[in-house]
Design a protein around this motif. Structure first.
Motif, PDB file in Angstrom:
ATOM      1  N   THR A 134       2.053   5.264  -3.021  1.00  0.00           N
ATOM      2  CA  THR A 134       2.143   6.190  -4.147  1.00  0.00           C
ATOM      3  C   THR A 134       2.692   5.505  -5.385  1.00  0.00           C
ATOM      4  O   THR A 134       2.240   5.764  -6.506  1.00  0.00           O
ATOM      5  N   VAL A 135       3.690   4.631  -5.209  1.00  0.00           N
ATOM      6  CA  VAL A 135       4.231   3.886  -6.345  1.00  0.00           C
ATOM      7  C   VAL A 135       3.125   3.051  -6.990  1.00  0.00           C
ATOM      8  O   VAL A 135       2.973   3.023  -8.221  1.00  0.00           O
ATOM      9  N   GLU A 136       2.345   2.387  -6.167  1.00  0.00           N
ATOM     10  CA  GLU A 136       1.257   1.568  -6.706  1.00  0.00           C
ATOM     11  C   GLU A 136       0.206   2.446  -7.399  1.00  0.00           C
ATOM     12  O   GLU A 136      -0.332   2.081  -8.453  1.00  0.00           O
ATOM     13  N   GLY A 137      -0.076   3.613  -6.817  1.00  0.00           N
ATOM     14  CA  GLY A 137      -1.007   4.532  -7.454  1.00  0.00           C
ATOM     15  C   GLY A 137      -0.467   5.065  -8.775  1.00  0.00           C
ATOM     16  O   GLY A 137      -1.233   5.288  -9.720  1.00  0.00           O
ATOM     17  N   ILE A 161       1.448   3.409 -10.837  1.00  0.00           N
ATOM     18  CA  ILE A 161       1.266   2.343 -11.821  1.00  0.00           C
ATOM     19  C   ILE A 161      -0.167   2.361 -12.348  1.00  0.00           C
ATOM     20  O   ILE A 161      -0.403   2.241 -13.554  1.00  0.00           O
ATOM     21  N   ARG A 162      -1.148   2.556 -11.453  1.00  0.00           N
ATOM     22  CA  ARG A 162      -2.543   2.621 -11.903  1.00  0.00           C
ATOM     23  C   ARG A 162      -2.774   3.826 -12.810  1.00  0.00           C
ATOM     24  O   ARG A 162      -3.462   3.723 -13.831  1.00  0.00           O
ATOM     25  N   LEU A 163      -2.192   4.961 -12.430  1.00  0.00           N
ATOM     26  CA  LEU A 163      -2.334   6.152 -13.261  1.00  0.00           C
ATOM     27  C   LEU A 163      -1.704   5.935 -14.628  1.00  0.00           C
ATOM     28  O   LEU A 163      -2.260   6.336 -15.659  1.00  0.00           O
ATOM     29  N   ALA A 164      -0.548   5.294 -14.660  1.00  0.00           N
ATOM     30  CA  ALA A 164       0.136   5.033 -15.933  1.00  0.00           C
ATOM     31  C   ALA A 164      -0.717   4.158 -16.840  1.00  0.00           C
ATOM     32  O   ALA A 164      -0.795   4.380 -18.052  1.00  0.00           O
ATOM     33  N   ARG A 165      -1.373   3.178 -16.265  1.00  0.00           N
ATOM     34  CA  ARG A 165      -2.232   2.307 -17.073  1.00  0.00           C
ATOM     35  C   ARG A 165      -3.426   3.084 -17.639  1.00  0.00           C
ATOM     36  O   ARG A 165      -3.805   2.887 -18.796  1.00  0.00           O
ATOM     37  N   ASP A 166      -4.011   3.954 -16.821  1.00  0.00           N
ATOM     38  CA  ASP A 166      -5.117   4.780 -17.311  1.00  0.00           C
ATOM     39  C   ASP A 166      -4.652   5.689 -18.439  1.00  0.00           C
ATOM     40  O   ASP A 166      -5.328   5.836 -19.469  1.00  0.00           O
ATOM     41  N   LEU A 208       8.097   2.925   9.346  1.00  0.00           N
ATOM     42  CA  LEU A 208       7.190   1.983   8.687  1.00  0.00           C
ATOM     43  C   LEU A 208       6.058   2.724   7.983  1.00  0.00           C
ATOM     44  O   LEU A 208       5.708   2.417   6.844  1.00  0.00           O
ATOM     45  N   ALA A 209       5.499   3.740   8.644  1.00  0.00           N
ATOM     46  CA  ALA A 209       4.389   4.503   8.061  1.00  0.00           C
ATOM     47  C   ALA A 209       4.841   5.280   6.836  1.00  0.00           C
ATOM     48  O   ALA A 209       4.128   5.345   5.827  1.00  0.00           O
ATOM     49  N   VAL A 210       6.041   5.875   6.889  1.00  0.00           N
ATOM     50  CA  VAL A 210       6.558   6.621   5.745  1.00  0.00           C
ATOM     51  C   VAL A 210       6.788   5.689   4.561  1.00  0.00           C
ATOM     52  O   VAL A 210       6.430   5.990   3.418  1.00  0.00           O
ATOM     53  N   GLN A 211       7.392   4.542   4.826  1.00  0.00           N
ATOM     54  CA  GLN A 211       7.623   3.577   3.756  1.00  0.00           C
ATOM     55  C   GLN A 211       6.302   3.133   3.128  1.00  0.00           C
ATOM     56  O   GLN A 211       6.192   2.995   1.900  1.00  0.00           O
ATOM     57  N   ALA A 212       5.299   2.916   3.960  1.00  0.00           N
ATOM     58  CA  ALA A 212       3.996   2.478   3.455  1.00  0.00           C
ATOM     59  C   ALA A 212       3.393   3.534   2.540  1.00  0.00           C
ATOM     60  O   ALA A 212       2.820   3.216   1.489  1.00  0.00           O
ATOM     61  N   ARG A 213       3.526   4.817   2.923  1.00  0.00           N
ATOM     62  CA  ARG A 213       2.957   5.891   2.109  1.00  0.00           C
ATOM     63  C   ARG A 213       3.658   5.991   0.756  1.00  0.00           C
ATOM     64  O   ARG A 213       3.013   6.204  -0.273  1.00  0.00           O
ATOM     65  N   ILE A 214       4.971   5.831   0.747  1.00  0.00           N
ATOM     66  CA  ILE A 214       5.703   5.901  -0.523  1.00  0.00           C
ATOM     67  C   ILE A 214       5.327   4.717  -1.407  1.00  0.00           C
ATOM     68  O   ILE A 214       5.121   4.871  -2.619  1.00  0.00           O
ATOM     69  N   LEU A 215       5.228   3.531  -0.808  1.00  0.00           N
ATOM     70  CA  LEU A 215       4.863   2.358  -1.597  1.00  0.00           C
ATOM     71  C   LEU A 215       3.446   2.501  -2.160  1.00  0.00           C
ATOM     72  O   LEU A 215       3.180   2.123  -3.307  1.00  0.00           O
ATOM     73  N   LEU A 235       9.062  -3.583  -6.268  1.00  0.00           N
ATOM     74  CA  LEU A 235       9.255  -2.282  -6.871  1.00  0.00           C
ATOM     75  C   LEU A 235       9.891  -2.395  -8.248  1.00  0.00           C
ATOM     76  O   LEU A 235       9.480  -1.753  -9.199  1.00  0.00           O
ATOM     77  N   LYS A 236      10.921  -3.246  -8.347  1.00  0.00           N
ATOM     78  CA  LYS A 236      11.597  -3.386  -9.634  1.00  0.00           C
ATOM     79  C   LYS A 236      10.676  -3.986 -10.680  1.00  0.00           C
ATOM     80  O   LYS A 236      10.650  -3.560 -11.834  1.00  0.00           O
ATOM     81  N   SER A 237       9.927  -5.019 -10.286  1.00  0.00           N
ATOM     82  CA  SER A 237       9.057  -5.666 -11.267  1.00  0.00           C
ATOM     83  C   SER A 237       7.988  -4.704 -11.755  1.00  0.00           C
ATOM     84  O   SER A 237       7.645  -4.677 -12.939  1.00  0.00           O
TER      85      SER A 237
END
Length: 489
Positions: free
Chosen positions: A195-198, A200-205, A186-193, A13-15
């Motif tokens: 979104t974080v990855e999404g 990053i993709r949106l920011a690049r676009d 576990l499922a909630v954490q996965a959904r938040i992670l 997350l930090k990286s």
């Protein structure tokens, strides 16, 4: 235990947020925040049971004349737009947003969630914030998601709050979290992670398209064009009337309605912006093909296009190994039964040794009150035996009767050593009939199950032990049963 998703996901997350914020000159952060605010408002509307569309929420906010009530949809977007302007470590601003009465309780909830984040990782802190708020008020989804975002920002030492928690959460996931359903956190954490990855993709676009818009800006040759371009790079939607004219929003630069329309026409001609479908009063910065589709289409496309990255080739060797360890630990933590080696191998690189990863996890757990054990042909996490009394005291179990009576234990032992065996075989061993009720109790406790039919007249059912039996008695397989010492008659 660290975050259940990705083990050391704090590093990941930090990286990733570092890479986002380090290129703030390229990424239009205001536009990113406002787009996330719109997504959070749409998601929160679903959580609160209103099911408003993204376009309707935007319209309620943008097209309501000044001084008139925006309605619940417009107010919801206003809430999240104010949220993204909060300083993550500020307290007064939070009180202004949610009210002084709620703010006092919110700080207490935040303290507990931040402690969880410090000891277990940022995503665990997010889940703790969600659970704490919803246990107090199961209709406070908006506040729960806001506090989750604050915990994440503070855990990562970020001044910027990005509303990511609400984006992919569902009412069912939140309900399961408050009810401590298996795998819910576990499922909630996965959904938040995710979104974080999404994000990053949106920011690049956005960074790529912002660069394109900045490149064509000199071609506009109109008074105020630079300020207008800056507005498109900050707002998710721009209305020529009110936002570009009579003055460009946020500036003192005048622009007539005709000039504003002509500017927008020129931007459309250059392929930089597009008119929002069915909303001639609004203009939107032209995003990528994914961003131009509806929110539901985006989710479907991302779900379809997403490929699980086992190899993690973009991570340094050490972080890659740590991530693999974290994935395995997360799977073991979420599973109530032993996990076979072949299932663990599905989440790590093809060249990774599952056995070595398990050895490293076992070594790191040595000072912890739980351990990694090999049971029933798989692996699982289990509390250490020496903490049994502490667990009983905390759960106020007291002196409970044994789980199995002597007769039940004897019958279970007979099944274990002589399986598959039917009731007649058990009667031969004990010299009396074994009641169906006793066998039913063992079946209810999942210690025995039906086996193959016996080669006797009537082909009666036989009984065999189960994986639960192996787990309960700490056996890797039936070969680990102790040798029977038969007494001489």
């Amino acid at each position: 235990m660290k975050d259940q998703i990705g083990g050391r996901s704090v590093y990941v997350l930090k990286s990733r947020t570092d890479s986002l914020l380090s290129c703030r000159d390229a990424v239009p952060l205001k536009l990113l925040a406002n787009r996330l605010a719109l997504g959070a408002a749409t998601a929160t509307s679903k959580l609160e049971g209103r099911l408003a569309r993204e376009a309707d929420i935007r319209d309620a906010y943008r097209l309501t004349p000044p001084g008139e009530a925006r309605g619940p949809d417009g107010d919801l977007l206003a809430f999240w737009r104010e949220a993204v302007r909060l300083r993550a470590n500020g307290t007064g601003e939070i009180a202004d947003l949610i009210g002084a009465d709620l703010a006092n309780g919110a700080e207490v909830w935040l303290d507990g969630a931040q402690e969880r984040a410090r000891t277990h990782g940022p995503l665990a802190g997010c889940a703790a914030a969600l659970r704490t708020v919803l246990e107090t008020d199961d209709r406070a989804e908006r506040l729960a998601c806001l506090l989750s975002d604050l915990v994440l920002a503070r855990a990562l030492n970020r001044k910027v709050l990005l509303p990511v928690s609400a984006q992919r959460l569902t009412k069912a996931a939140m309900r399961d979290l408050t009810e401590d359903a298996q795998g819910a956190e576990l499922a909630v954490q996965a959904r938040i992670l995710e979104t974080v990855e999404g994000t990053i993709r949106l920011a690049r676009d956005l960074a790529r398209l912002a660069e394109a818009l900045r490149t064509i800006a000199p071609k506009l040759r109109a008074k105020g064009s630079d300020q207008a371009v800056a507005l498109f790079l900050a707002e998710d939607a721009v209305a020529p009337s009110g936002m570009l004219s009579p003055h460009i929003q946020g500036t003192r630069t005048p622009m007539t309605a005709r000039a504003a329309r002509r500017l927008c026409d020129r931007l459309v001609e250059l392929g930089a912006v597009r008119e929002l479908t069915g909303r001639p009063a609004l203009w939107d910065f032209a995003m990528s093909q994914i961003a131009a589709r509806s929110h539901s289409e985006q989710e479907q496309s991302q779900a379809h296009d997403h490929v699980f990255d086992r190899e993690l080739a973009d991570l340094p060797c050490e972080l890659r190994w740590r991530e693999w360890m974290g994935r395995i630990e997360a799977i073991l933590f979420a599973s109530a039964s032993p996990v076979p080696r072949e299932d663990l191998a599905k989440v790590v690189g093809q060249e990774a040794s599952v056995d070595l990863l398990l050895d490293d996890i076992r070594a790191e757990l040595k000072p912890r009150p739980y351990e990694l054990v090999s049971i029933a042909g798989g692996w699982m996490l289990r509390t250490r035996v020496r903490f049994a009394d502490a667990i009983k005291a905390a759960a106020d179990l007291g002196e409970r009767p044994p789980a199995l009576s002597e007769t039940e234990m004897a019958v279970l032992c007979a099944v274990a050593y002589h399986q598959p065996i039917d009731r007649a075989g058990l009667a031969d061993i004990f010299g009396k009939e074994i009641s169906r009720d006793l066998l039913a109790r063992l079946r209810y406790k999942d210690l025995i199950a039906s086996g193959p039919r016996a080669p006797r007249p009537g082909a009666p059912h036989t009984f065999v032990t189960t994986e639960t039996f192996l787990t309960t008695f700490d056996l890797q397989s039936l070969r680990d049963l102790p040798e029977l010492e038969l007494s001489q008659a």
